[in-house]
Design a protein around this motif. Structure first.
Motif, PDB file in Angstrom:
ATOM      1  N   GLU A 247       0.854   4.874  -1.831  1.00  0.00           N
ATOM      2  CA  GLU A 247      -0.011   5.707  -2.654  1.00  0.00           C
ATOM      3  C   GLU A 247       0.538   7.123  -2.694  1.00  0.00           C
ATOM      4  OE1 GLU A 247      -3.826   5.342  -0.867  1.00  0.00           O
ATOM      5  OE2 GLU A 247      -4.057   3.262  -1.459  1.00  0.00           O
TER       6      GLU A 247
ATOM      7  N   LYS B  68       0.842  -1.200   0.000  1.00  0.00           N
ATOM      8  CA  LYS B  68       0.000   0.000   0.000  1.00  0.00           C
ATOM      9  C   LYS B  68       0.876   1.248   0.000  1.00  0.00           C
ATOM     10  CE  LYS B  68      -3.718   2.256   2.582  1.00  0.00           C
ATOM     11  NZ  LYS B  68      -4.499   2.788   1.493  1.00  0.00           N
TER      12      LYS B  68
ATOM     13  N   ARG C  23      -6.617   5.026  -9.942  1.00  0.00           N
ATOM     14  CA  ARG C  23      -6.754   6.310  -9.263  1.00  0.00           C
ATOM     15  C   ARG C  23      -7.985   6.214  -8.366  1.00  0.00           C
ATOM     16  NH1 ARG C  23      -3.119   9.532 -11.803  1.00  0.00           N
ATOM     17  NH2 ARG C  23      -3.952  11.619 -11.549  1.00  0.00           N
ATOM     18  N   LYS C  24      -7.738   6.374  -7.046  1.00  0.00           N
ATOM     19  CA  LYS C  24      -8.779   6.087  -6.069  1.00  0.00           C
ATOM     20  C   LYS C  24      -9.079   7.300  -5.205  1.00  0.00           C
ATOM     21  CE  LYS C  24      -9.992   2.799  -2.442  1.00  0.00           C
ATOM     22  NZ  LYS C  24      -9.504   1.762  -1.511  1.00  0.00           N
TER      23      LYS C  24
ATOM     24  N   TYR D  77      -5.864   9.470  -5.118  1.00  0.00           N
ATOM     25  CA  TYR D  77      -4.534   8.872  -5.011  1.00  0.00           C
ATOM     26  C   TYR D  77      -4.202   8.074  -6.267  1.00  0.00           C
ATOM     27  CZ  TYR D  77      -4.461  10.070  -0.065  1.00  0.00           C
ATOM     28  OH  TYR D  77      -4.454  10.769   1.113  1.00  0.00           O
ATOM     29  N   SER D  78      -2.900   8.105  -6.627  1.00  0.00           N
ATOM     30  CA  SER D  78      -2.384   7.216  -7.674  1.00  0.00           C
ATOM     31  C   SER D  78      -1.991   5.903  -6.997  1.00  0.00           C
ATOM     32  CB  SER D  78      -1.159   7.858  -8.336  1.00  0.00           C
ATOM     33  OG  SER D  78      -0.412   6.860  -8.991  1.00  0.00           O
ATOM     34  N   LEU D  79      -2.589   4.802  -7.425  1.00  0.00           N
ATOM     35  CA  LEU D  79      -2.342   3.509  -6.771  1.00  0.00           C
ATOM     36  C   LEU D  79      -1.137   2.776  -7.360  1.00  0.00           C
ATOM     37  CD1 LEU D  79      -5.985   2.090  -6.477  1.00  0.00           C
ATOM     38  CD2 LEU D  79      -4.742   3.551  -4.873  1.00  0.00           C
TER      39      LEU D  79
END
Ligand code: SF4
Length: 329
Positions: free
Chosen positions: A4, A2, A40-41, A48-50
């Protein structure tokens, strides 16, 4: 894993929605959800860029494999990719990383530059394999460091990006290969989940900024009519006859089961495109002539076989007839 990074190019909307302004899909994303590209979340009103810094593929490739035939012919380039895509082409050749989330290794931009410097005999980094424009933040931070270390940046992209992010990135990009997947909106809409106009706009903008070549995968019975090929080549030629066009042969992949594009059609497409363009190459086909010839006197400028050799270039001109040749070398 994780890791981000807050995304660039988005706006906060009401009710914790955000609107992403990176590509023409213009996703409006509710809290806890991702955009159409899946990378992208929206988390509580922050996008956020994942896939930031996450590398799924890494190889030292000939530059011709990108394909770029007029950019440092015969050189090699470190090719890296992440995961995700903002199009959904049913014939995707890289669907394992474009539409799945495979194992990834995390690197910072500085670590990638160090890795690139540790490898000898290459000209820089190609951001490729999956769609690089949706890996935007990582490339935007890495590309200037690559330049500062004396290396080149290459994008291999579908060109489905909005103008503002494209213009912000272009000063750091030396060459692009842009997929022009077809020449009708229906093809883009029905088989790729995109649209033709934004890709044409990207091509027009990129041409003014860096070296550019175009690839079109000719898919049996889908985008391979002679009218469509002629329209596509004519339009590219209206920007410049000197833009190299790679006509690539389709083979069944991902969700597409149509038979491979017939060889005689590929040859005819090449003949049509050459009416409007000086440099047309066939790809995904063994044994075809891949050399570059002077469009004026037919002198062999670059020989491409087991060994790739620039033969007859004097600066930026054909050694025999002095015609300017558009090869970055
Ligand atoms: S980059 Fe992704 S989230 Fe942003 S508009 Fe395009 S598909 Fe949607």
């Amino acid at each position: 894993m994780k890791i981000e990074k807050e995304a660039m190019f988005y706006r906060k909307l009401d009710r914790d929605y955000v609107k992403c302004d990176l590509c023409p899909h213009d996703c409006q994303i509710p809290d806890g959800k991702v955009g159409r590209c899946r990378v992208r979340k929206n988390e509580e009103g922050t996008l956020y860029s994942l896939n930031y810094g996450k590398i799924t593929s890494f190889a030292l490739d000939p530059i011709e494999k990108k394909p770029l035939y007029h950019f440092y012919p015969g050189s090699r380039i470190l090719s890296i990719g992440s995961f995700g895509c903002n199009l959904t082409c049913s014939f995707c050749q890289n669907w394992q990383i474009a539409h799945r989330e495979p194992e990834a290794t995390y690197v910072t931009p500085e670590q990638l530059v160090q890795a690139a410097q540790a490898h000898k005999d290459h000209i820089g980094i190609a951001y490729t394999y999956n769609e690089p424009s949706i890996w935007y933040e990582f490339i935007y931070e890495t590309a200037p460091l690559i330049h500062a270390a004396g290396m080149k940046n290459v994008l291999v992209t579908n060109g489905f990006i909005k103008e503002a992010p494209l213009r912000k990135l272009l000063p750091h990009i030396d060459a692009m290969n842009i997929d022009l997947k077809g020449f009708t909106n229906d093809f883009y809409k029905d088989l790729c989940g995109g649209a033709l106009t934004p890709v044409k706009e990207t091509i027009e903008t990129a041409f003014k900024s860096c070296h550019m070549e175009i690839t079109t995968l000719l898919v049996s019975e889908s985008n391979d009519s002679f009218e469509e090929i002629e329209g596509l080549a004519k339009w590219i030629g209206s920007i410049s006859r000197e833009i190299p066009l790679h006509l690539s042969r389709y083979f069944p992949a991902y969700k597409m089961e149509l038979p491979p594009t017939p060889m005689n059609l590929m040859k005819e497409a090449e003949t049509i495109a050459k009416k409007y363009l000086d440099y047309v190459y066939l790809g995904n086909i063994a044994g075809v002539d891949r050399n570059t010839y002077c469009p004026q006197c037919r002198e062999e400028i670059v020989h491409r076989d087991l060994i790739i050799k620039v033969q007859s270039l004097d600066g930026k001109k054909c050694k025999k007839c002095n015609k300017p040749i558009s090869i970055v070398y």
